[in-house]
Structures are given as C-alpha cells and as structure tokens.
Design a protein around this motif. Structure first.
Motif, PDB file in Angstrom:
ATOM      1  N   LYS A 143       3.626  -3.388   7.915  1.00 48.47           N
ATOM      2  CA  LYS A 143       2.453  -2.953   7.157  1.00 48.47           C
ATOM      3  C   LYS A 143       1.266  -3.840   7.503  1.00 48.47           C
ATOM      4  O   LYS A 143       1.381  -5.078   7.499  1.00 48.47           O
ATOM      5  CB  LYS A 143       2.738  -3.023   5.654  1.00 48.47           C
ATOM      6  CG  LYS A 143       1.565  -2.655   4.761  1.00 48.47           C
ATOM      7  CD  LYS A 143       1.965  -2.585   3.302  1.00 48.47           C
ATOM      8  CE  LYS A 143       2.377  -3.932   2.752  1.00 48.47           C
ATOM      9  NZ  LYS A 143       2.650  -3.873   1.285  1.00 48.47           N
TER      10      LYS A 143
ATOM     11  N   LEU B 212       8.122  -8.239  -1.391  1.00 49.96           N
ATOM     12  CA  LEU B 212       8.826  -6.989  -1.659  1.00 49.96           C
ATOM     13  C   LEU B 212       9.076  -6.198  -0.376  1.00 49.96           C
ATOM     14  O   LEU B 212       8.356  -6.339   0.613  1.00 49.96           O
ATOM     15  CB  LEU B 212       8.008  -6.126  -2.631  1.00 49.96           C
ATOM     16  CG  LEU B 212       7.742  -6.756  -4.010  1.00 49.96           C
ATOM     17  CD1 LEU B 212       6.851  -5.831  -4.826  1.00 49.96           C
ATOM     18  CD2 LEU B 212       9.043  -7.059  -4.739  1.00 49.96           C
ATOM     19  N   ARG B 213      10.080  -5.352  -0.431  1.00 50.28           N
ATOM     20  CA  ARG B 213      10.431  -4.516   0.721  1.00 50.28           C
ATOM     21  C   ARG B 213       9.376  -3.445   0.958  1.00 50.28           C
ATOM     22  O   ARG B 213       8.865  -2.823   0.023  1.00 50.28           O
ATOM     23  CB  ARG B 213      11.793  -3.859   0.478  1.00 50.28           C
ATOM     24  CG  ARG B 213      12.215  -2.873   1.547  1.00 50.28           C
ATOM     25  CD  ARG B 213      13.567  -2.272   1.270  1.00 50.28           C
ATOM     26  NE  ARG B 213      14.625  -3.268   1.384  1.00 50.28           N
ATOM     27  CZ  ARG B 213      15.919  -2.953   1.524  1.00 50.28           C
ATOM     28  NH1 ARG B 213      16.298  -1.688   1.581  1.00 50.28           N
ATOM     29  NH2 ARG B 213      16.827  -3.907   1.598  1.00 50.28           N
ATOM     30  N   ILE B 214       9.046  -3.208   2.218  1.00 52.23           N
ATOM     31  CA  ILE B 214       8.146  -2.119   2.585  1.00 52.23           C
ATOM     32  C   ILE B 214       8.905  -0.797   2.455  1.00 52.23           C
ATOM     33  O   ILE B 214      10.032  -0.665   2.940  1.00 52.23           O
ATOM     34  CB  ILE B 214       7.624  -2.284   4.027  1.00 52.23           C
ATOM     35  CG1 ILE B 214       6.859  -3.609   4.168  1.00 52.23           C
ATOM     36  CG2 ILE B 214       6.724  -1.117   4.418  1.00 52.23           C
ATOM     37  CD1 ILE B 214       6.519  -3.960   5.602  1.00 52.23           C
ATOM     38  N   GLN B 215       8.287   0.180   1.808  1.00 53.57           N
ATOM     39  CA  GLN B 215       8.940   1.471   1.587  1.00 53.57           C
ATOM     40  C   GLN B 215       8.822   2.367   2.827  1.00 53.57           C
ATOM     41  O   GLN B 215       7.845   2.305   3.568  1.00 53.57           O
ATOM     42  CB  GLN B 215       8.314   2.177   0.381  1.00 53.57           C
ATOM     43  CG  GLN B 215       8.484   1.426  -0.929  1.00 53.57           C
ATOM     44  CD  GLN B 215       9.938   1.198  -1.291  1.00 53.57           C
ATOM     45  OE1 GLN B 215      10.749   2.136  -1.294  1.00 53.57           O
ATOM     46  NE2 GLN B 215      10.301  -0.047  -1.597  1.00 53.57           N
ATOM     47  N   ASP B 216       9.842   3.180   3.031  1.00 53.26           N
ATOM     48  CA  ASP B 216       9.853   4.111   4.155  1.00 53.26           C
ATOM     49  C   ASP B 216       8.727   5.138   3.973  1.00 53.26           C
ATOM     50  O   ASP B 216       8.221   5.359   2.873  1.00 53.26           O
ATOM     51  CB  ASP B 216      11.216   4.804   4.220  1.00 53.26           C
ATOM     52  CG  ASP B 216      11.422   5.536   5.535  1.00 53.26           C
ATOM     53  OD1 ASP B 216      10.605   5.362   6.461  1.00 53.26           O
ATOM     54  OD2 ASP B 216      12.405   6.294   5.627  1.00 53.26           O
ATOM     55  N   PHE B 217       8.345   5.763   5.068  1.00 49.66           N
ATOM     56  CA  PHE B 217       7.251   6.726   5.039  1.00 49.66           C
ATOM     57  C   PHE B 217       7.470   7.765   6.121  1.00 49.66           C
ATOM     58  O   PHE B 217       8.281   7.588   7.033  1.00 49.66           O
ATOM     59  CB  PHE B 217       5.913   6.007   5.271  1.00 49.66           C
ATOM     60  CG  PHE B 217       5.796   5.371   6.636  1.00 49.66           C
ATOM     61  CD1 PHE B 217       5.240   6.067   7.705  1.00 49.66           C
ATOM     62  CD2 PHE B 217       6.271   4.082   6.863  1.00 49.66           C
ATOM     63  CE1 PHE B 217       5.151   5.487   8.967  1.00 49.66           C
ATOM     64  CE2 PHE B 217       6.179   3.492   8.118  1.00 49.66           C
ATOM     65  CZ  PHE B 217       5.617   4.192   9.162  1.00 49.66           C
TER      66      PHE B 217
ATOM     67  N   LEU C 188      10.247  -2.099   9.584  1.00 53.31           N
ATOM     68  CA  LEU C 188       9.076  -1.502   8.965  1.00 53.31           C
ATOM     69  C   LEU C 188       7.990  -2.556   8.908  1.00 53.31           C
ATOM     70  O   LEU C 188       8.264  -3.732   8.617  1.00 53.31           O
ATOM     71  CB  LEU C 188       9.397  -1.038   7.535  1.00 53.31           C
ATOM     72  CG  LEU C 188      10.246   0.242   7.409  1.00 53.31           C
ATOM     73  CD1 LEU C 188      10.959   0.280   6.084  1.00 53.31           C
ATOM     74  CD2 LEU C 188       9.359   1.470   7.564  1.00 53.31           C
TER      75      LEU C 188
ATOM     76  N   HIS D 142      15.320  -4.791   9.725  1.00 52.38           N
ATOM     77  CA  HIS D 142      16.500  -4.195   9.107  1.00 52.38           C
ATOM     78  C   HIS D 142      17.735  -4.267   9.991  1.00 52.38           C
ATOM     79  O   HIS D 142      18.827  -4.545   9.502  1.00 52.38           O
ATOM     80  CB  HIS D 142      16.207  -2.736   8.730  1.00 52.38           C
ATOM     81  CG  HIS D 142      15.281  -2.608   7.560  1.00 52.38           C
ATOM     82  ND1 HIS D 142      15.722  -2.568   6.267  1.00 52.38           N
ATOM     83  CD2 HIS D 142      13.923  -2.531   7.492  1.00 52.38           C
ATOM     84  CE1 HIS D 142      14.691  -2.459   5.437  1.00 52.38           C
ATOM     85  NE2 HIS D 142      13.583  -2.442   6.174  1.00 52.38           N
TER      86      HIS D 142
ATOM     87  N   LYS E  14      12.251 -11.034   6.744  1.00 53.35           N
ATOM     88  CA  LYS E  14      10.893 -10.595   6.449  1.00 53.35           C
ATOM     89  C   LYS E  14       9.911 -11.705   6.812  1.00 53.35           C
ATOM     90  O   LYS E  14      10.238 -12.881   6.684  1.00 53.35           O
ATOM     91  CB  LYS E  14      10.714 -10.269   4.956  1.00 53.35           C
ATOM     92  CG  LYS E  14      11.532  -9.120   4.408  1.00 53.35           C
ATOM     93  CD  LYS E  14      11.155  -8.894   2.937  1.00 53.35           C
ATOM     94  CE  LYS E  14      11.899  -7.723   2.329  1.00 53.35           C
ATOM     95  NZ  LYS E  14      13.324  -8.011   2.106  1.00 53.35           N
TER      96      LYS E  14
ATOM     97  N   LYS F 242       6.865   1.885  11.826  1.00 56.13           N
ATOM     98  CA  LYS F 242       8.317   1.697  11.737  1.00 56.13           C
ATOM     99  C   LYS F 242       8.964   2.022  13.074  1.00 56.13           C
ATOM    100  O   LYS F 242       8.455   2.839  13.854  1.00 56.13           O
ATOM    101  CB  LYS F 242       8.933   2.548  10.633  1.00 56.13           C
ATOM    102  CG  LYS F 242       8.900   4.051  10.866  1.00 56.13           C
ATOM    103  CD  LYS F 242       9.608   4.800   9.734  1.00 56.13           C
ATOM    104  CE  LYS F 242       9.506   6.310   9.900  1.00 56.13           C
ATOM    105  NZ  LYS F 242      10.183   7.042   8.807  1.00 56.13           N
TER     106      LYS F 242
ATOM    107  N   ASP G 222       9.391  -6.154   7.995  1.00 56.18           N
ATOM    108  CA  ASP G 222      10.762  -6.255   7.493  1.00 56.18           C
ATOM    109  C   ASP G 222      11.707  -5.873   8.628  1.00 56.18           C
ATOM    110  O   ASP G 222      11.579  -4.785   9.208  1.00 56.18           O
ATOM    111  CB  ASP G 222      10.995  -5.296   6.322  1.00 56.18           C
ATOM    112  CG  ASP G 222      10.097  -5.585   5.125  1.00 56.18           C
ATOM    113  OD1 ASP G 222       9.357  -6.591   5.159  1.00 56.18           O
ATOM    114  OD2 ASP G 222      10.134  -4.797   4.167  1.00 56.18           O
TER     115      ASP G 222
END
Length: 240
Positions: A235, A145-150, A233, A200, A61, A223, A198
C-alpha cells in the motif's frame, strides 16, 4: 548508545533513487534490512547463528513514513532497535536521519523465526539473550495492521531470477519494492508519504507472479498473486 540500539552511517546511492530522484521503496527496505542484519549479528542472532540452530529470520511486514525526502548521495544515519519479544513475532523499529539529527524516514517491521527445513513459524524462547532491557519506543501509535485484499487490474508479470534471491533462497524483501514500483508504471513522481508491504508467501526461483494494482486518488494498492493465492500486498499513500 544503548547496547540494544544499532546505528550506522551510510551515503545514499544512485541505485536507491528512481528516475525522478525520489528514494525508492527498495532503497528504504534495503537500508532497513542492512542495519537489522548487522545488529542481529552483534546480538548473536545473525544469519549464521540462527542457521546453526536450524532457524531463519523472515520479515512479515514493513511500514515506513517519509517525513522529509532524502537527496541523492546524501549522508544519513540509520538506527534500529528491537522491541521486547512477543509470543511468535518480533517488532523492530528504524530511523533514517540526516547528519544534523533531523528525521527523514521512520519505520517499523514485524519478523518471525521459521524452521529452516519446514519453513514454518516456530516459537523460540529468549531469542535476545544479550539484551538486558528493551527500549519500548514505537515509531507509530497505530498497530501494524494487515493490508486487505482488493480487486485490481493486472499490471505486470514477474519471473523471479537468480539476482532476486538472498541467502535464504527466496526473493529478497527489498526486491518487492521494485516489483511494486514497476507495476505502477508512473510517468511522473509518485511522492510516497507512507509505504507498507505484507509478505504472505515466499517467492522462489523461476516462479511467475502476476502483479495487480488498484489506483485511487491518494492511495495505490499492489499485490502479487500465484495460482489465486497472494504472495504479498502493498500500500502506498501519496503526498501531494
């Protein structure tokens, strides 16, 4: 300067900026990568040192915040320092300042060590053997913190090329910043306040990655996806 802080002067290049004369994410990521790599060599844990032990550094990250926008061809001082080693990951901090010491950009990153052959994260004890004491200063109060999927729309399709690869044999982390910027397709300055990415999964040569975006009023999510699995991902928080 403490032995666990690395500092170097740079002149920002034209290629670090977009067509609106705004510093690109890839320009910032490249500076972070350069100072981290050179500091690692000084500490005896550079690319060649790690490779001799069958290991590689990988970045998980990166986050940065623009305090004051740098200018084209500006002379800057970039500094970096590692925080104390954790069980499986390593945090490293960054500052980009002007020659008067004013902070332009602050950043942080999370790294791991992987096995060169299996590409799996491994636990390595006492990586920083040459550091007697660590600076505990974090550039951000909040955790990374991890970026959330969308769910977004497909904006771009990228085929990784030889020019995208680094000595680890995968797409270099700074290139992802260009992928994100290209996917946004903005015809006016984005004015990035904060950027996070992030990583992956590795993107290798000749792989096709679909890039999706979700544009909100003050935020853009990006993403990269291969076969329904996301590779990265990102942001962007905008500064209006």
């Amino acid at each position: 300067m403490a032995d666990n802080v690395f500092e170097k002067k740079y002149t920002l290049r034209g290629s670090d900026f977009d067509c609106f004369k705004e510093i690109k994410p890839s320009g910032v990521l490249d500076l972070f990568q350069e100072v981290a790599g050179q500091h690692a060599i000084e500490l005896g844990v550079g690319f060649s040192d790690m490779q001799q032990n069958g290991l590689l550094w990988v970045v998980l990250k990166v986050k940065y915040e623009v305090i004051k926008s740098p200018e084209l061809y500006q002379k800057v001082i970039v500094s970096t320092w590692p925080l104390e080693q954790r069980r499986l990951d390593f945090q490293r901090e960054y500052l980009i300042k002007d020659t008067n010491g004013e902070i332009l950009i602050k950043g942080t990153s999370q790294w791991a060590v992987i096995d060169k052959n299996t590409r799996k994260i491994v636990k390595v004890k006492d990586v920083y053997k040459n550091i007697n004491s660590f600076i505990s200063e974090n550039n951000f109060d909040e955790k990374l913190l991890r970026i959330q999927d969308f769910s977004g729309i497909k904006a771009l399709e990228i085929t990784s090329q030889i020019s995208h690869l680094d000595p680890n044999g995968h797409v270099n982390n700074s290139k992802y910043g260009d992928f994100a910027l290209d996917a946004i397709k903005s015809t006016k300055p984005i004015k990035i306040k904060k950027f996070q990415i992030d990583f992956h999964k590795e993107i290798l040569l000749n792989q096709i990655t679909d890039i999706f975006t979700l544009k909100q009023e003050d935020m853009i999510l990006i993403k990269g996806v291969q076969n329904d699995e996301y590779m990265f991902l990102a942001k962007i928080e905008r500064n209006f």
